[in-house]
Design an enzyme around this catalytic site. Structure first.
Site, PDB file in Angstrom:
ATOM      1  N   LYS A  16      46.814  42.809  41.716  1.00  0.00           N
ATOM      2  CA  LYS A  16      45.499  42.274  41.330  1.00  0.00           C
ATOM      3  C   LYS A  16      44.979  43.023  40.108  1.00  0.00           C
ATOM      4  O   LYS A  16      44.494  42.419  39.154  1.00  0.00           O
ATOM      5  CB  LYS A  16      44.506  42.409  42.497  1.00  0.00           C
ATOM      6  CG  LYS A  16      44.724  41.362  43.571  1.00  0.00           C
ATOM      7  CD  LYS A  16      43.947  41.646  44.838  1.00  0.00           C
ATOM      8  CE  LYS A  16      44.341  40.625  45.907  1.00  0.00           C
ATOM      9  NZ  LYS A  16      43.884  40.959  47.249  1.00  0.00           N
ATOM     10  N   GLN A  65      39.906  44.712  50.313  1.00  0.00           N
ATOM     11  CA  GLN A  65      41.217  44.294  50.811  1.00  0.00           C
ATOM     12  C   GLN A  65      41.265  44.378  52.342  1.00  0.00           C
ATOM     13  O   GLN A  65      40.939  45.413  52.923  1.00  0.00           O
ATOM     14  CB  GLN A  65      42.300  45.209  50.196  1.00  0.00           C
ATOM     15  CG  GLN A  65      43.713  44.825  50.548  1.00  0.00           C
ATOM     16  CD  GLN A  65      44.154  43.495  49.920  1.00  0.00           C
ATOM     17  OE1 GLN A  65      43.867  43.211  48.769  1.00  0.00           O
ATOM     18  NE2 GLN A  65      44.815  42.673  50.713  1.00  0.00           N
ATOM     19  N   ASP A  69      36.084  36.626  47.224  1.00  0.00           N
ATOM     20  CA  ASP A  69      36.997  36.175  48.280  1.00  0.00           C
ATOM     21  C   ASP A  69      36.421  34.974  49.028  1.00  0.00           C
ATOM     22  O   ASP A  69      37.139  34.290  49.758  1.00  0.00           O
ATOM     23  CB  ASP A  69      37.230  37.319  49.289  1.00  0.00           C
ATOM     24  CG  ASP A  69      38.652  37.839  49.265  1.00  0.00           C
ATOM     25  OD1 ASP A  69      39.526  37.145  48.694  1.00  0.00           O
ATOM     26  OD2 ASP A  69      38.902  38.914  49.836  1.00  0.00           O
TER      27      ASP A  69
END
Ligand code: NAP
Length: 296
Positions: free
Chosen positions: A53, A97, A120
């Site tokens: 990422k 995460q 997200d």
């Protein structure tokens, strides 16, 4: 029939190219989009995702902020970091995460992220905005699936879509996105009866289950478009393992009109869509025009 292979790797590369152009436009207006990624603990798979990422964020010209915290980080300290990122003007997207260590309540952490920076799309407010047809930040994996479906099929209006799986990160938002594009949507799950019969109706099949090669070709309506989200390890040759999807690729590809492979289908789109969401969040935060086709 032999299906068209939907090349997610090439699709994602084109999308990143487009994002890089738009980032340059936004930078010319005086703003650099920034993505903060928080990793708690040392799970090796998560560390690889976070590294990828960070690399791809920098490649499209955005700023990447990585926060690595030890496994025994207190929930309060993680919440404090998120509160700081929420008010940091250089940060337009925040991703924590998952999975988090067991002593941290994931729901509390996700709820602490500013809705406008929730790239997200897991915050309940973004879930609510999506399900009521309002402007939301949408979970990356289903957003990537939607982009590929639109590119493959044009309008999805009136098409029969079956989503197998009802998780919060893939199945449910996928169903909402398909509804938003006026498909007729069925969501199947582990309690669905006669799954094969249900799937045979579908012009669009999205499989997000986590069971290797569960969907055989004889469940697929001839000409249907199959999006295989599953990532599973299965026995390969000479004792090695290899990645396979939730669909039995060979038999499904013999019947479908188009299909995503595993690997190289949905997977590469997920990070590209994270970058798209960060750019979208940045444009919204600064009142800049949003690029076409990067949001739902
Ligand atoms: P999940 O949270 O475990 O959800 C799996 C879903 O499948 C559940 O809704 C479950 O039903 C359903 N299911 C299980 N067995 C079934 C069966 N026999 N028949 C019908 N439905 C069944 O998984 P997830 O997080 O959504 O992920 C699904 C797959 O996608 C995994 O392989 C994951 O690795 C992959 N994935 C890939 C990406 C990517 O970037 N490509 C991103 C995310 C996930 P119940 O609700 O009834 O239990």
């Amino acid at each position: 029939m032999t299906a068209t292979i939907i090349d997610g790797k090439a699709f994602a590369a084109r999308l990143r190219g487009r994002i890089a152009e738009e980032v340059a436009r936004v930078k010319a207006a005086g703003v650099t989009p920034g993505l903060a990624v928080v990793l708690v603990g040392d799970d090796p798979a998560s560390a690889v995702y976070v590294r990828n990422k960070g690399r791809q964020t920098a490649e499209v010209g955005m700023e990447s902020f990585e926060h690595r915290l030890p496994d025994d980080t207190a929930e309060a300290d993680l919440l404090e970091l998120i509160a700081r990122l929420n008010t940091d003007p250089k940060v337009h997207g925040i991703l924590c995460q998952l999975p988090l260590p067991a002593h941290i309540q994931t729901d509390r952490v996700l709820a602490a992220i500013d809705v406008a920076k929730d790239v997200d799309g897991f915050h309940v407010s973004n879930v609510g905005l999506l399900s009521t047809g309002q402007k939301a930040l949408v979970p990356c994996t289903p957003l990537g699936c939607l982009m590929m479906l639109r590119a493959q099929l044009g309008s999805l209006a009136g098409l029969e879509a079956v989503v197998i799986g009802r998780s919060n990160i893939v199945g449910k938002p996928m169903a909402q996105l398909l509804l938003g594009d006026s498909a007729t949507v069925t969501v199947a799950h582990s309690r669905t009866r006669d799954l094969g019969e249900v799937v045979r109706r579908a012009d669009i099949v999205v499989a997000a289950v986590g069971r290797p090669r569960m969907v055989p070709g004889d469940w697929i309506k001839p000409g249907a478009t199959v999006i295989d989200v599953g990532i599973n390890r299965a026995a390969g040759e000479a004792g090695a393992t290899r990645l396979v999807g939730d669909c039995d690729f060979e038999s499904c590809a013999a019947v479908a009109g188009a299909i995503t492979p595993v690997p190289g289908g949905v997977g590469p789109m997920t990070i590209a869509c994270l970058l798209a969401n960060t750019l979208t969040a940045c444009c919204r935060a600064h009142g800049l025009a949003e690029p076409d086709g990067l949001a739902a």
